[in-house]
Design a protein around this motif. Sequence first.
Motif, PDB file in Angstrom:
ATOM      1  N   LYS A 182       0.837  -1.204   0.000  1.00 39.21           N
ATOM      2  CA  LYS A 182       0.000   0.000   0.000  1.00 39.21           C
ATOM      3  C   LYS A 182       0.871   1.252   0.000  1.00 39.21           C
ATOM      4  O   LYS A 182       0.678   2.169  -0.806  1.00 39.21           O
ATOM      5  CB  LYS A 182      -0.916   0.010   1.241  1.00 39.21           C
ATOM      6  N   THR A 183       1.816   1.255   0.926  1.00 34.29           N
ATOM      7  CA  THR A 183       2.685   2.423   1.015  1.00 34.29           C
ATOM      8  C   THR A 183       3.489   2.597  -0.268  1.00 34.29           C
ATOM      9  O   THR A 183       3.656   3.706  -0.764  1.00 34.29           O
ATOM     10  CB  THR A 183       3.619   2.268   2.224  1.00 34.29           C
ATOM     11  N   SER A 184       3.944   1.494  -0.806  1.00 36.17           N
ATOM     12  CA  SER A 184       4.732   1.584  -2.038  1.00 36.17           C
ATOM     13  C   SER A 184       3.894   2.196  -3.144  1.00 36.17           C
ATOM     14  O   SER A 184       4.399   2.999  -3.940  1.00 36.17           O
ATOM     15  CB  SER A 184       5.198   0.190  -2.451  1.00 36.17           C
TER      16      SER A 184
ATOM     17  N   PRO B 115       2.567  11.080   4.410  1.00 39.74           N
ATOM     18  CA  PRO B 115       3.344   9.846   4.336  1.00 39.74           C
ATOM     19  C   PRO B 115       3.209   8.977   5.574  1.00 39.74           C
ATOM     20  O   PRO B 115       2.856   9.462   6.646  1.00 39.74           O
ATOM     21  CB  PRO B 115       4.772  10.361   4.211  1.00 39.74           C
ATOM     22  N   GLU B 116       3.507   7.723   5.374  1.00 39.61           N
ATOM     23  CA  GLU B 116       3.641   6.816   6.505  1.00 39.61           C
ATOM     24  C   GLU B 116       4.840   7.284   7.318  1.00 39.61           C
ATOM     25  O   GLU B 116       5.859   7.673   6.760  1.00 39.61           O
ATOM     26  CB  GLU B 116       3.905   5.416   5.949  1.00 39.61           C
ATOM     27  N   GLY B 117       4.703   7.303   8.604  1.00 39.18           N
ATOM     28  CA  GLY B 117       5.839   7.712   9.427  1.00 39.18           C
ATOM     29  C   GLY B 117       5.937   9.216   9.592  1.00 39.18           C
ATOM     30  O   GLY B 117       6.967   9.734  10.004  1.00 39.18           O
TER      31      GLY B 117
ATOM     32  N   LEU C  57      -3.776   9.665   1.816  1.00 40.04           N
ATOM     33  CA  LEU C  57      -3.519   9.533   3.250  1.00 40.04           C
ATOM     34  C   LEU C  57      -3.009   8.133   3.536  1.00 40.04           C
ATOM     35  O   LEU C  57      -3.699   7.155   3.267  1.00 40.04           O
ATOM     36  CB  LEU C  57      -4.799   9.794   4.042  1.00 40.04           C
ATOM     37  N   ASP C  58      -1.778   8.052   4.064  1.00 41.12           N
ATOM     38  CA  ASP C  58      -1.230   6.735   4.412  1.00 41.12           C
ATOM     39  C   ASP C  58      -1.370   6.539   5.918  1.00 41.12           C
ATOM     40  O   ASP C  58      -0.612   7.105   6.700  1.00 41.12           O
ATOM     41  CB  ASP C  58       0.231   6.638   3.976  1.00 41.12           C
ATOM     42  N   GLU C  59      -2.338   5.783   6.277  1.00 41.59           N
ATOM     43  CA  GLU C  59      -2.625   5.497   7.682  1.00 41.59           C
ATOM     44  C   GLU C  59      -2.719   6.746   8.539  1.00 41.59           C
ATOM     45  O   GLU C  59      -1.950   6.925   9.486  1.00 41.59           O
ATOM     46  CB  GLU C  59      -1.578   4.540   8.248  1.00 41.59           C
ATOM     47  N   PRO C  60      -3.672   7.605   8.237  1.00 34.98           N
ATOM     48  CA  PRO C  60      -3.772   8.848   9.013  1.00 34.98           C
ATOM     49  C   PRO C  60      -4.148   8.604  10.467  1.00 34.98           C
ATOM     50  O   PRO C  60      -3.840   9.426  11.317  1.00 34.98           O
ATOM     51  CB  PRO C  60      -4.867   9.627   8.286  1.00 34.98           C
TER      52      PRO C  60
HETATM   53 MG    MG Z   1       2.596   1.074   4.805  1.00 32.35          MG
END
Ligand code: MG
Lengths: 387, 296, 265, 263, 376
Positions: D41-43, D88-90, D164-167
């Motif tokens: 997903k993140t990729s 972003p994630e992180g 949104l990556d894991e908001p």
């Molecule tokens: Mg991810």
Amino acid sequence: ATSSANAGAPGVSDSTIKLGMLVDLSGAFATSGKTSNTASQFAVDEINAAGGVCGRKIELVVRDHGYDVQKAVTAYDEVAPQVLGFLNVYGSAITSALRDKISSNDVLVGLTAFAPTLLGDPHLLVVGATYDIQAINSVDWMVREGMLKKGDTLGHIYLQGEIGENSLKGSTFATEKLGLKLAGQQIKPTDADLTSQVNAMKAAGAKAILLDSTAKQTAAVASAAQAAGLDVPIMGTVATFSTSLLSTAAAPALIKRYHRVSGVGLLSADTPAVKALADKWKAKFGAQQPESGGAVVLAYLSTHLWAKIISGTCGDLTRKGLLAARAKVTSFSIDGLGPALDLSDPAQPTSRASQIHRPDKGVYAGMKLVEDFKVSDLAKEYQVKAG
Amino acid sequence: MIRLLELLVNGVSLGLLYALITLGFVIVFKATRVVNFAHASFLLLGVYVVAVAQPLLGFAAAALLGLAVAGLLGLATERLLLARVDRHNHHAMAILTIGLNVVLTAELTRRLGEQVLPLGAPWDGHVVHLGSLTLPLTVVITVVAVPVLIGGLTALLTLTGWGLAMRASIADAEGAALAGIRLRRVSATAWVLGGLLATAAGIGLASFPSPGVSLSMESVAIAAFPAAIIGGFDSLGGAIAGGLIVGVVQVLVAGHQDSLAFLGLGAGDVVAYLVMIVVLLWRPSGLFGSKEFSRV
Amino acid sequence: MNPPRLVVDAVSVAFSGLLALDEVSFTVEPGTVHAVIGPNGAGKSSLLNALCGIYPVTGGRILLDEHEVTRQRPDRVAALGVGRTFQNIVVSPRESVLDNLMVGRHRLTRAGLVRTAFWLGRREQRRHEARVREIAEFVGLSARLDSTAGRLAYGDLKRLEFARALCLEPRLLILDEPVAGLNTAESRELGRLVVAARDALGLTVVFVEHDMGVVMSIADRITVLDFGKVVAGGTPAEVRRNPTVISAYLGAPDEDTHEAERTPR
Amino acid sequence: MLEIEGLAVRYGAREPVLHGVSLAVAEAGVVALLGANGAGKTSLMRAVSGTVALHGGSVTAGSIRFLGQEIAGANPAGVVARGLVQVPEGRHVFGPLTVEENLDAGAITVRSREARTRTRHQVFEMFPRLAERRRQRAGTLSGGEQQMLAIARALMSQPKLLLLDEPSLGLAPRLVKQIGETVREIARDGVPVLLVEQNAAMALSVAHSAYLLELGRVVLTGPAGELSHSDEVRRLYLGEDAEADAEDPGDGRAAPQLARWTA
Amino acid sequence: MSDDAIAPARLVPAEARARTLLPRRLPAVAAVVAAIVVALALPLYVDAFWLRIGLFAMASAVGALGLTILFGAAGQLSLGHAFFVAVGTYGYAFLSGGDGGDGGRLAGLGLPPLVAAVLATLLTGLCGLLFSPVASRLRGIYLGIASLGLVFLGHHLLLNLRPVTGGYDGRSVTPFALGGFVFSDAGGLVVLGVPFGAVENLWYLFLAVTVVAMLVARNVLRGRPGRAFRLMRDSEVGAAAMGVRVQRTKAAAFVLSSMYAGAAGVLTALAFQRAVPDYFDLHLSVDFLAMIVLGGLGSTSGAIIGATFVVALPIVLSRYADVLPLVVGPGQDGLEASTAAQFVYGALVVVVMLTQPGGLRALLHTLRDRRRPAAP
Ligand SMILES: [Mg+2]
Ligand SMILES: Nc1ncnc2c1ncn2[C@@H]1O[C@H](COP(=O)(O)OP(=O)(O)OP(=O)(O)O)[C@@H](O)[C@H]1O
Ligand SMILES: Nc1ncnc2c1ncn2[C@@H]1O[C@H](COP(=O)(O)OP(=O)(O)OP(=O)(O)O)[C@@H](O)[C@H]1O
Ligand SMILES: [Mg+2]
């Protein structure tokens, strides 16, 4: 390893004698290296044209060390087995690094340095007056010229290391004998801004400055003295001048205040030998004057000196023979190029005479003569402490 | 007293030039995390160009040319060399600059040799008398111009969008990219600035009472490092303070060499480093540097 | 070795003017799983950091059994058998997963420079490596042991941190948001691992988590923080009914969507 | 608005982590992207925003079109300038900068000062916590506060499409709800959202359509409501399957075991 | 970051792997054996020029190994390595040197060379320990520049501590001796018709020291301390939470790396046969840094490859640069051979970093993997 196999006389064949040169051709002192190299080659060509020595032609084996100790050591290892001796090993750090090898190889080595600490070792050949003696001669001259009087303070700006410390011995001796005070300031070869040192001189009330430095630093001192309003004569030793200084902002100050003491002659001297040398240079380089006339003269002179030494041992062309032949040379000179050199005692300087020069833009290589070779009384009296 | 004052002003001026050198180095380091081992060569190349062009173009145009060349060199270094390395591999980039430095130094050594090239600046050779102080004009100009320059730079970094972009990409490259900041442009600017600042400092260093441009200027650039550290790497004010301290210490030590003989001869530079080490023991990020914080 | 009791007694932590923890007190009974919950910025991570000696405690005491751990250096605390995970993952991204886990054995091994240099720590190392593989198997990382940690996806990194904490052979296990970033099934799985580890190894567990599903299913007791103060405490059932907790933290019950907050059965 | 076709992404010389993924985000609405850890997903998000290169990865096949223009392999800043913004994630907040400076940096592409002030008010309203902490360095914020800041920063650039990556990562339950509301609002205001979430319940409740990614491939797609009733999603992402429950290890899988260490 | 870090991911169960270990490793073992045989036979075939370069390269390799531990693993940048090498060099010269050398100006303890060598290494470690309060408190570039101060301080001391160092002139170094056998040209040993002088004898001594230094470094890096170093590099807080005593560990890394530098210094002394102050300057420190990164940061083989590259290349290039086009021989006008050599060297450094940012070691790995495409 297969190197030192052929014993007997390294560097000598029926038709040639090979001499090594380890100089800086690509590092910070490349100009000096190239200058010595060219001047030595001039001399070699002359010698060979006149039939060589001991019926053999001289051949130079030149290696560049770029003023890098490691390169120098490997280059030495490479060259040493192929040569009879080293006409020139340039640089005090390099010489220091090689000293033990030089003695264990029993090889004669010419130097472009005038440290009294190099004396006493028969393997090392120092041409002309040593730094300490030159310092003495120059202080003596300043007193004779009335620039310094009893009780005055002489400021001495000197380089860290071989040159400065030995020169300091001389200035200390001379100032003590002449009733002067001495204020010292040590500098490093890499220092570019010498304002603070000059200011310190001013504060110490110096009436004259004795200078051991690189040529760049001479200009820095002259400018800084001007900036600080310190209007006193500056007396530099051998390495303190290069021709291009006369095109820098410091030129007026230099022309006004600067003199130089030297153990070898001037390229602008009016003798046939010197003229011939200068003409050769001009023929090769045209309008471009040598950065250091002194270096040209020294290299040329030393090369002829070597021919003289070698010719004293034609029957025994070995390293041992060369060392013995060295002591047989008791008076060697080329008119105008240098004082009479006496190589008989390795522990004594080959000469105690100095000339005094001053800059002049109109003269070849930028320097003209003020006083010819002279050994001051102080210098005669002075006991050189060999290393 | 007058003498002390003279020493101090000279020290301050030297320190400010150090600050300028360091600043270029620090900006590059901060923006790209690359230790630029070629910084001193940038400096030398810049002033070399000034010195060579000066007889033909006059000082002002030559100075601009020198600045332009050094700036372009910075740009080229970033664009042609560093941009081709994985952006996280700062070590590889640092070593790249070592290689570059070898080449630049070889060429400059070849060209300069033992020469001293006059800079031909209009203030060369001039001395001003302030009361009973005698000071080279260069010193006076430095003391005025460098703080203005640094102040301007500080304003640029803190007040403008460009400065914000710079600081943001320093803090987190990915975050900055996602905020629409062009990372490559930021690092290119930093490298250009590095070249410009080095050359500006070089012009000051090669000016009267220095005789001109010579090889030994490279090692002067290295003497600027303790200044950077004492002040704290990431603070412009710190760079000034550090430069001042080092300049003053060096000048004072040289001025009192006799009474400091117990330190050995020529202790000036060493003392600067000693001061630096003491400061670091007391404040590991320098006097004004921001403490590295990490939270978990 | 029995699981330890953790006593947090009136602990305060302040950052230049900001009181992150304000006289926080609670006790974690030996062998229990104790959750600390609260809104963002309530001071939960600060509390964990204080427990491990990473943040300076400005007042109060922390006792692990009879050991006073207040103001101890982090490595001293670790030496007492406290293993932890971090909210913002802390690993060596360029090292292999195995090496990252082996660092967890640091406190249990003795081979210093000299012994390692001369091949003297080998036996010890092999024994510990076997144990690390066991632990990796336990958390499901076996297949990734040789990969560099930087290449792991977020969820695997979470597992790596958990495994590394276990590699310390801790008596007290501290977890900061262990299931953040994991999906429901994975979260539940990890929750189960925590309980299994507690049971098998005899641990006391303190953890911070926003995933109420996991909190409610594995915590024996809960402490609720808000603005650095303890605002509630008790069993999951008690806490869930607490109106302060509901308004400050859980939000008004809004049954149609938030499955994740419901306790599974 | 965003059309992804046959996207393949790989990191370095390794096996691709996405194999021909196709996905579309329409002019309006929320699209949820679900998948297990490491599904990619993140990729995918990184490939769209162009940041995949910062992680040593690259798009090896397929196309990504945003507003009709190809953006695969484009510079992240260029992508942002077009109006596509990713959280972003992180988090990736600017640690040494203050909260306020972080927001300013987020708005660096916005020309109008007035617009910047307006959005700042909006995000402070949305996250009052950030307003309280406006002068604090972002690096010292709590995890959840940083997450809020990351979202707020992205909103500052007035995106046309938001990724949104894991908001909800690390946010308290109440805020998770609020984020859900916010996402819904953003979409209602005309900015479509591509939402990656582990909190599938929340994601599916706000999304119109959803994709399920497994090992770099789309295995399921459809309207969110439909997906939330599929067995797989219910079991893995909504935790509704009895078999997977803790007290009932009857799924045949032995619970992992770990013995005590005896030194 | 062991040398196997790049090996393909292995999903084979442990026992199965153990069985396949031997055959898979066979080529590597063969390569190592071959390298050792070549190294041992070399003095019989090549001349002193090359052997001398080898000595310098090995001396530097030992120093580089130290720096790779400090910087590569523990992430502590040191530009003070030259200082510690100097301490080793002068320490050995002083400890082994006879009293009253150089006309009575120099002091010396006249210890047996082996004892002096070991003590000099320990002495360098002690110096590292003295600096470790600074080293353990600083990180990254700050430490780099602080340690740079050591180089200047060291140079100052070398010039001023006359009785020990001999000042700018340096001091000569007692040849190494072991059980009555002196490693000098005077030995008169002849092996297979080749006279064994100092260079040939030292070759074997250096080889032994380098191999031991490499194995020790490898053990340390692969073992418990190495792992602690690396986590500390990536996160000090993280390391502390795992029970690593951060300050002490940093100090330990620093001391160990200093001892390596000290050993390198002893070897340098023996290779030069004289200690001169000017060698130990900033360039030397920077060269060490270049070695470990060019070779491949953090790996022992990388340090050795890098040292060879950085030491040998400039010397060899400037020796043979006259074959380059456009280049003139020494003393002629035009592009000086050694200047050309410097260009080539600098350019090679750039090229290596552009094409192999992971270092030369990675290049070897790529080549090896290409030769063996189907690794099981
Ligand atoms: Mg991810
Ligand atoms: N090093 C620090 N410097 C200044 N303030 C800090 C620091 N660490 C934490 N804080 C502040 O202390 C408060 C508590 O932070 P903490 O990280 O403990 O919250 P938390 O409860 O873990 O929140 P979350 O659930 O969001 O992770 C926060 O408001 C944070 O901004
Ligand atoms: N920088 C990287 N270098 C190499 N491989 C990577 C990198 N980032 C991710 N991967 C790999 O790509 C795959 C997909 O990872 P990705 O982060 O896209 O997953 P994800 O679906 O976002 O997982 P999560 O829910 O855990 O965040 C994983 O196998 C991961 O190991
Ligand atoms: Mg937290």
